[in-house]
Design a protein around this motif. Structure first.
Motif, PDB file in Angstrom:
ATOM      1  N   HIS A 136       0.157   4.294   0.917  1.00  0.00           N
ATOM      2  CA  HIS A 136      -0.030   5.193   2.070  1.00  0.00           C
ATOM      3  C   HIS A 136      -0.322   4.401   3.340  1.00  0.00           C
ATOM      4  O   HIS A 136      -1.213   4.755   4.116  1.00  0.00           O
ATOM      5  CB  HIS A 136      -1.158   6.189   1.783  1.00  0.00           C
ATOM      6  N   TRP A 137       0.422   3.333   3.559  1.00  0.00           N
ATOM      7  CA  TRP A 137       0.215   2.439   4.696  1.00  0.00           C
ATOM      8  C   TRP A 137       0.236   3.183   6.031  1.00  0.00           C
ATOM      9  O   TRP A 137      -0.680   3.028   6.835  1.00  0.00           O
ATOM     10  CB  TRP A 137       1.271   1.339   4.648  1.00  0.00           C
TER      11      TRP A 137
ATOM     12  N   ALA B  58      -2.926   5.292   6.620  1.00  0.00           N
ATOM     13  CA  ALA B  58      -4.113   4.496   6.944  1.00  0.00           C
ATOM     14  C   ALA B  58      -4.139   4.164   8.434  1.00  0.00           C
ATOM     15  O   ALA B  58      -5.182   4.320   9.095  1.00  0.00           O
ATOM     16  CB  ALA B  58      -4.121   3.225   6.110  1.00  0.00           C
ATOM     17  N   TRP B  59      -3.026   3.716   8.994  1.00  0.00           N
ATOM     18  CA  TRP B  59      -3.001   3.313  10.395  1.00  0.00           C
ATOM     19  C   TRP B  59      -3.049   4.504  11.333  1.00  0.00           C
ATOM     20  O   TRP B  59      -3.728   4.459  12.364  1.00  0.00           O
ATOM     21  CB  TRP B  59      -1.763   2.449  10.681  1.00  0.00           C
TER      22      TRP B  59
ATOM     23  N   LEU C 187      -6.672   5.702  11.343  1.00  0.00           N
ATOM     24  CA  LEU C 187      -7.541   4.841  12.141  1.00  0.00           C
ATOM     25  C   LEU C 187      -7.340   5.093  13.634  1.00  0.00           C
ATOM     26  O   LEU C 187      -8.307   5.241  14.384  1.00  0.00           O
ATOM     27  CB  LEU C 187      -7.287   3.365  11.800  1.00  0.00           C
TER      28      LEU C 187
ATOM     29  N   ALA D 217       0.851  -1.190   0.000  1.00  0.00           N
ATOM     30  CA  ALA D 217       0.000   0.000   0.000  1.00  0.00           C
ATOM     31  C   ALA D 217       0.886   1.239   0.000  1.00  0.00           C
ATOM     32  O   ALA D 217       1.846   1.335   0.774  1.00  0.00           O
ATOM     33  CB  ALA D 217      -0.909   0.006   1.214  1.00  0.00           C
TER      34      ALA D 217
END
Length: 171
Positions: free
Chosen positions: A83-84, A87-88, A91, A81
């Protein structure tokens, strides 16, 4: 006069019962008169538009079931991914906001804390799921399980309990 509560098929009805001996013997008062004061209201039937929207959501959920098979058999085992971290971090930022909002609303006694609690419980459960499902074997997986069991799932359970208690109190 005497107040009495009767239950009929799980429903409670508060009634005022006129049992005064003088009234019972008077003309036209052969037996005690029962006057309902408050009857537990049945839940009103939702409006047609709401019912249709509900059935549309059920249909969409059922339509997703075959799609799960397509995903399970068609997705690659690994993926990269772009933009890993975003994302985390996103979240976890939503979880922090949810916990803060739930806490502030609950501390103020605001009934809307049930909504924030339900959303936050969902975010925490999703985080625990994806942390453990995407972790590499070994130390990363052990850390993900420890975080899920030690923080995310207990907090999700607490938020879920807050939401359910608030909703059951006002139902």
């Amino acid at each position: 006069m005497k107040g009495r509560a009767d239950g009929e098929q799980g429903k409670t009805m508060r009634q005022l019962v006129l049992c005064n001996d003088e009234l019972a013997g008077a003309e036209g008062f052969d037996r005690a008169e029962v006057i309902p004061l408050h009857e537990e209201a049945e839940e009103p039937r939702p409006a047609r538009g709401i019912r249709r929207a509900g059935w549309l959501l059920v249909a969409c959920g059922l339509a997703l079931l075959p799609w799960l098979y397509v995903l399970a058999t068609g997705l690659p085992a690994t993926a990269t991914a772009a933009h890993w971290p975003v994302a985390w971090v996103g979240l976890d930022a939503l979880e922090a906001l949810g916990l803060i909002a739930t806490g502030l609303l609950a501390a103020r006694g605001d009934r809307r804390h049930a909504l924030a609690a339900a959303a936050t419980a969902t975010l925490l459960a999703v985080d625990a799921w994806f942390d453990t499902a995407t972790a590499a074997s070994g130390g990363d997986f052990a850390t993900a399980v420890a975080m899920a069991l030690g923080a995310e799932l207990p907090l999700a359970a607490l938020c879920g309990r807050l939401a359910l208690r608030a909703l059951s109190r006002h139902a």
